[in-house]
Design an enzyme around this catalytic site. Structure first.
Site, PDB file in Angstrom:
ATOM      1  N   ARG A 173       0.852  -1.202   0.000  1.00  0.00           N
ATOM      2  CA  ARG A 173       0.000   0.000   0.000  1.00  0.00           C
ATOM      3  C   ARG A 173       0.883   1.245   0.000  1.00  0.00           C
ATOM      4  O   ARG A 173       2.086   1.169   0.249  1.00  0.00           O
ATOM      5  CB  ARG A 173      -0.871   0.046   1.267  1.00  0.00           C
ATOM      6  CG  ARG A 173      -1.867  -1.065   1.358  1.00  0.00           C
ATOM      7  CD  ARG A 173      -2.761  -0.947   2.582  1.00  0.00           C
ATOM      8  NE  ARG A 173      -2.100  -1.326   3.824  1.00  0.00           N
ATOM      9  CZ  ARG A 173      -1.942  -0.514   4.871  1.00  0.00           C
ATOM     10  NH1 ARG A 173      -2.368   0.731   4.824  1.00  0.00           N
ATOM     11  NH2 ARG A 173      -1.340  -0.944   5.966  1.00  0.00           N
ATOM     12  N   ASN A 203      10.785   0.527   4.021  1.00  0.00           N
ATOM     13  CA  ASN A 203       9.647   1.452   4.017  1.00  0.00           C
ATOM     14  C   ASN A 203       8.558   1.055   5.018  1.00  0.00           C
ATOM     15  O   ASN A 203       7.818   1.909   5.494  1.00  0.00           O
ATOM     16  CB  ASN A 203       9.058   1.488   2.589  1.00  0.00           C
ATOM     17  CG  ASN A 203       7.678   2.088   2.564  1.00  0.00           C
ATOM     18  OD1 ASN A 203       7.506   3.307   2.569  1.00  0.00           O
ATOM     19  ND2 ASN A 203       6.638   1.241   2.544  1.00  0.00           N
ATOM     20  N   SER A 245      11.094  10.219   8.374  1.00  0.00           N
ATOM     21  CA  SER A 245       9.954  11.150   8.355  1.00  0.00           C
ATOM     22  C   SER A 245      10.467  12.519   8.780  1.00  0.00           C
ATOM     23  O   SER A 245      11.446  12.613   9.541  1.00  0.00           O
ATOM     24  CB  SER A 245       8.888  10.680   9.348  1.00  0.00           C
ATOM     25  OG  SER A 245       7.954  11.717   9.595  1.00  0.00           O
ATOM     26  N   TYR A 270       6.677   7.577  17.675  1.00  0.00           N
ATOM     27  CA  TYR A 270       6.916   7.555  16.221  1.00  0.00           C
ATOM     28  C   TYR A 270       8.105   8.464  15.877  1.00  0.00           C
ATOM     29  O   TYR A 270       9.006   8.053  15.130  1.00  0.00           O
ATOM     30  CB  TYR A 270       5.644   8.025  15.507  1.00  0.00           C
ATOM     31  CG  TYR A 270       5.741   8.047  13.998  1.00  0.00           C
ATOM     32  CD1 TYR A 270       5.555   6.887  13.247  1.00  0.00           C
ATOM     33  CD2 TYR A 270       5.995   9.235  13.312  1.00  0.00           C
ATOM     34  CE1 TYR A 270       5.629   6.910  11.859  1.00  0.00           C
ATOM     35  CE2 TYR A 270       6.070   9.269  11.928  1.00  0.00           C
ATOM     36  CZ  TYR A 270       5.889   8.099  11.202  1.00  0.00           C
ATOM     37  OH  TYR A 270       5.962   8.130   9.824  1.00  0.00           O
ATOM     38  N   ALA A 320      10.531   9.391  17.773  1.00  0.00           N
ATOM     39  CA  ALA A 320      11.782   8.837  18.325  1.00  0.00           C
ATOM     40  C   ALA A 320      12.361   7.767  17.398  1.00  0.00           C
ATOM     41  O   ALA A 320      13.565   7.763  17.112  1.00  0.00           O
ATOM     42  CB  ALA A 320      11.522   8.245  19.715  1.00  0.00           C
ATOM     43  N   ILE A 323       2.165  12.814   3.318  1.00  0.00           N
ATOM     44  CA  ILE A 323       1.908  12.118   2.049  1.00  0.00           C
ATOM     45  C   ILE A 323       0.534  11.448   2.141  1.00  0.00           C
ATOM     46  O   ILE A 323       0.211  10.803   3.154  1.00  0.00           O
ATOM     47  CB  ILE A 323       3.002  11.038   1.793  1.00  0.00           C
ATOM     48  CG1 ILE A 323       4.411  11.644   1.919  1.00  0.00           C
ATOM     49  CG2 ILE A 323       2.792  10.371   0.437  1.00  0.00           C
ATOM     50  CD1 ILE A 323       4.785  12.698   0.924  1.00  0.00           C
TER      51      ILE A 323
HETATM   52  P1  NAP Z   1       0.582   2.879   4.949  1.00  0.00           P
HETATM   53  O1  NAP Z   1      -0.211   3.362   3.802  1.00  0.00           O
HETATM   54  O2  NAP Z   1      -0.059   2.707   6.266  1.00  0.00           O
HETATM   55  O3  NAP Z   1       1.316   1.512   4.519  1.00  0.00           O
HETATM   56  C1  NAP Z   1       2.139   0.860   5.456  1.00  0.00           C
HETATM   57  C2  NAP Z   1       2.796  -0.318   4.793  1.00  0.00           C
HETATM   58  O4  NAP Z   1       3.694  -0.900   5.760  1.00  0.00           O
HETATM   59  C3  NAP Z   1       1.820  -1.387   4.370  1.00  0.00           C
HETATM   60  O5  NAP Z   1       2.245  -1.928   3.137  1.00  0.00           O
HETATM   61  C4  NAP Z   1       1.930  -2.428   5.477  1.00  0.00           C
HETATM   62  O6  NAP Z   1       1.732  -3.764   5.033  1.00  0.00           O
HETATM   63  C5  NAP Z   1       3.397  -2.278   5.846  1.00  0.00           C
HETATM   64  N1  NAP Z   1       3.688  -2.798   7.178  1.00  0.00           N
HETATM   65  C6  NAP Z   1       3.237  -2.368   8.373  1.00  0.00           C
HETATM   66  N2  NAP Z   1       3.737  -3.123   9.364  1.00  0.00           N
HETATM   67  C7  NAP Z   1       4.512  -4.082   8.769  1.00  0.00           C
HETATM   68  C8  NAP Z   1       5.286  -5.151   9.261  1.00  0.00           C
HETATM   69  N3  NAP Z   1       5.373  -5.428  10.564  1.00  0.00           N
HETATM   70  N4  NAP Z   1       5.967  -5.906   8.361  1.00  0.00           N
HETATM   71  C9  NAP Z   1       5.906  -5.647   7.040  1.00  0.00           C
HETATM   72  N5  NAP Z   1       5.170  -4.652   6.511  1.00  0.00           N
HETATM   73  C10 NAP Z   1       4.480  -3.874   7.374  1.00  0.00           C
HETATM   74  O7  NAP Z   1       1.811   3.863   5.220  1.00  0.00           O
HETATM   75  P2  NAP Z   1       2.615   4.873   4.261  1.00  0.00           P
HETATM   76  O8  NAP Z   1       2.086   6.224   4.516  1.00  0.00           O
HETATM   77  O9  NAP Z   1       2.710   4.350   2.888  1.00  0.00           O
HETATM   78  O10 NAP Z   1       4.031   4.817   5.000  1.00  0.00           O
HETATM   79  C11 NAP Z   1       5.159   4.147   4.467  1.00  0.00           C
HETATM   80  C12 NAP Z   1       6.381   4.638   5.230  1.00  0.00           C
HETATM   81  O11 NAP Z   1       6.506   6.044   5.075  1.00  0.00           O
HETATM   82  C13 NAP Z   1       6.313   4.379   6.733  1.00  0.00           C
HETATM   83  O12 NAP Z   1       7.577   4.020   7.221  1.00  0.00           O
HETATM   84  C14 NAP Z   1       5.892   5.743   7.292  1.00  0.00           C
HETATM   85  O13 NAP Z   1       6.313   5.913   8.617  1.00  0.00           O
HETATM   86  C15 NAP Z   1       6.628   6.655   6.337  1.00  0.00           C
HETATM   87  N6  NAP Z   1       6.080   8.024   6.288  1.00  0.00           N
HETATM   88  C16 NAP Z   1       4.793   8.242   5.878  1.00  0.00           C
HETATM   89  C17 NAP Z   1       4.320   9.557   5.838  1.00  0.00           C
HETATM   90  C18 NAP Z   1       2.932   9.897   5.388  1.00  0.00           C
HETATM   91  O14 NAP Z   1       2.519  11.066   5.528  1.00  0.00           O
HETATM   92  N7  NAP Z   1       2.160   8.976   4.822  1.00  0.00           N
HETATM   93  C19 NAP Z   1       5.150  10.612   6.224  1.00  0.00           C
HETATM   94  C20 NAP Z   1       6.439  10.332   6.642  1.00  0.00           C
HETATM   95  C21 NAP Z   1       6.905   9.032   6.659  1.00  0.00           C
HETATM   96  P3  NAP Z   1       0.333  -4.602   5.191  1.00  0.00           P
HETATM   97  O15 NAP Z   1      -0.779  -3.666   4.820  1.00  0.00           O
HETATM   98  O16 NAP Z   1       0.538  -5.708   4.197  1.00  0.00           O
HETATM   99  O17 NAP Z   1       0.261  -5.094   6.597  1.00  0.00           O
END
Ligand code: NAP
Length: 245
Positions: free
Chosen positions: A13, A88, A140, A153, A155, A186
């Site tokens: 995702r 990621n 992040s 988060y 930290a 994002i």
């Molecule tokens: P998201 O839409 O919630 O997707 C999270 C993804 O991580 C999913 O594919 C999920 O897989 C996977 N995941 C969660 N726990 C897992 C585990 N234990 N093992 C393997 N996969 C796992 O989040 P996103 O916004 O795309 O975020 C991706 C990264 O960007 C994260 O590290 C987040 O902290 C960082 N980030 C996001 C933002 C933002 O604004 N969105 C900003 C800064 C940083 P399943 O669904 O298959 O469980």
């Protein structure tokens, strides 16, 4: 299958899905890692294949070392090499600091920081042997500036930056680069499940470029850091945040 190989954790995702598709367009065979969203991982792989790319999906909880070791062994069996690792996978949680339980804290650390540790340590013997590899860790902006009600988060995201900078120095003699991307806000499930519309609109207004980012904004940056064009870049934190920080 393509010869070059990239592993993208949490690629079912959001940001990871976009990164996996972009790296496939760049010619990498991609391992689309997921934990719970198998259907979504399959859709990501379908999109990759439709565009002429290759890869496969792999279920693995990044906080589980045995799972991670299995994913690395499988990638080496399929491709014979791992060129790029994008850490990621991540979780988020909004809570007052005083409400964070020990379990909340442990889970945040074991998935978001332990996952990076597990994947880096599992893949590195192979990369060191080849004297080549690129690791891209998704941190992040909150890891740099801190977010209220997201202390745990923030930290661990700061921890990813420290880990990356130190590891970059240690692996540089083996020609392995380690960099971070620090996304701003994002538009993914993570953002919409944690914040209401008013807060998201406010964050867009506070972003100098005037909008919330897209997963593709991050994917393009990851593709650059995975490319030969980034061969002399290591230990860096690339902010992809519309000027937020
Ligand atoms: P998201 O839409 O919630 O997707 C999270 C993804 O991580 C999913 O594919 C999920 O897989 C996977 N995941 C969660 N726990 C897992 C585990 N234990 N093992 C393997 N996969 C796992 O989040 P996103 O916004 O795309 O975020 C991706 C990264 O960007 C994260 O590290 C987040 O902290 C960082 N980030 C996001 C933002 C933002 O604004 N969105 C900003 C800064 C940083 P399943 O669904 O298959 O469980």
């Amino acid at each position: 299958m393509s010869n070059k190989c990239a592993i993208v954790t949490g690629a079912s995702r959001g940001i990871g899905a976009a990164v996996a598709k972009e790296l496939a367009l760049c010619g990498f065979g991609v391992i689309v890692n997921y934990n719970t969203s198998q259907d979504k991982a399959e859709s990501v792989l379908e999109a990759i294949v439709k565009n002429g790319g290759t890869g496969y999906i792999y279920k693995c909880d990044v906080s589980n070392r045995d799972d991670v070791d299995g994913m690395i062994v499988s990638a080496l069996k399929q491709f014979g090499r791992i060129d790029v690792l994008v850490n990621n996978a991540g979780i988020a949680q909004q809570k007052l600091f005083t409400d964070i339980t020990c379990d909340d804290w442990s889970r945040m650390v074991s998935v978001n920081l332990g996952g990076v540790f597990n994947c880096c340590q599992s893949v590195l013997p192979h990369m060191i042997h080849r004297k080549s590899g690129k690791i891209i860790n998704i941190s992040s902006i909150w890891g740099s500036v801190g977010a209220s009600c997201e202390v745990h988060y923030s930290a661990v995201k700061a921890g990813i930056i420290g880990l990356s900078k130190a590891l970059a120095k240690e692996t540089a003699p083996s020609h392995i680069t380690v960099n971070c991307i620090a996304p701003g806000c994002i538009m993914t499930d993570m953002l919409t499940s944690e914040l209401d519309n008013d807060t998201i609109n406010q964050l867009a207004k506070e972003t100098p470029l005037g909008r919330i980012g897209t997963p593709n904004d991050i994917a393009k940056a990851a593709a650059f850091l995975a490319s030969d064009g980034a061969d002399f870049i290591t230990g860096q934190v690339l902010g992809v945040d519309g000027g937020f920080c």
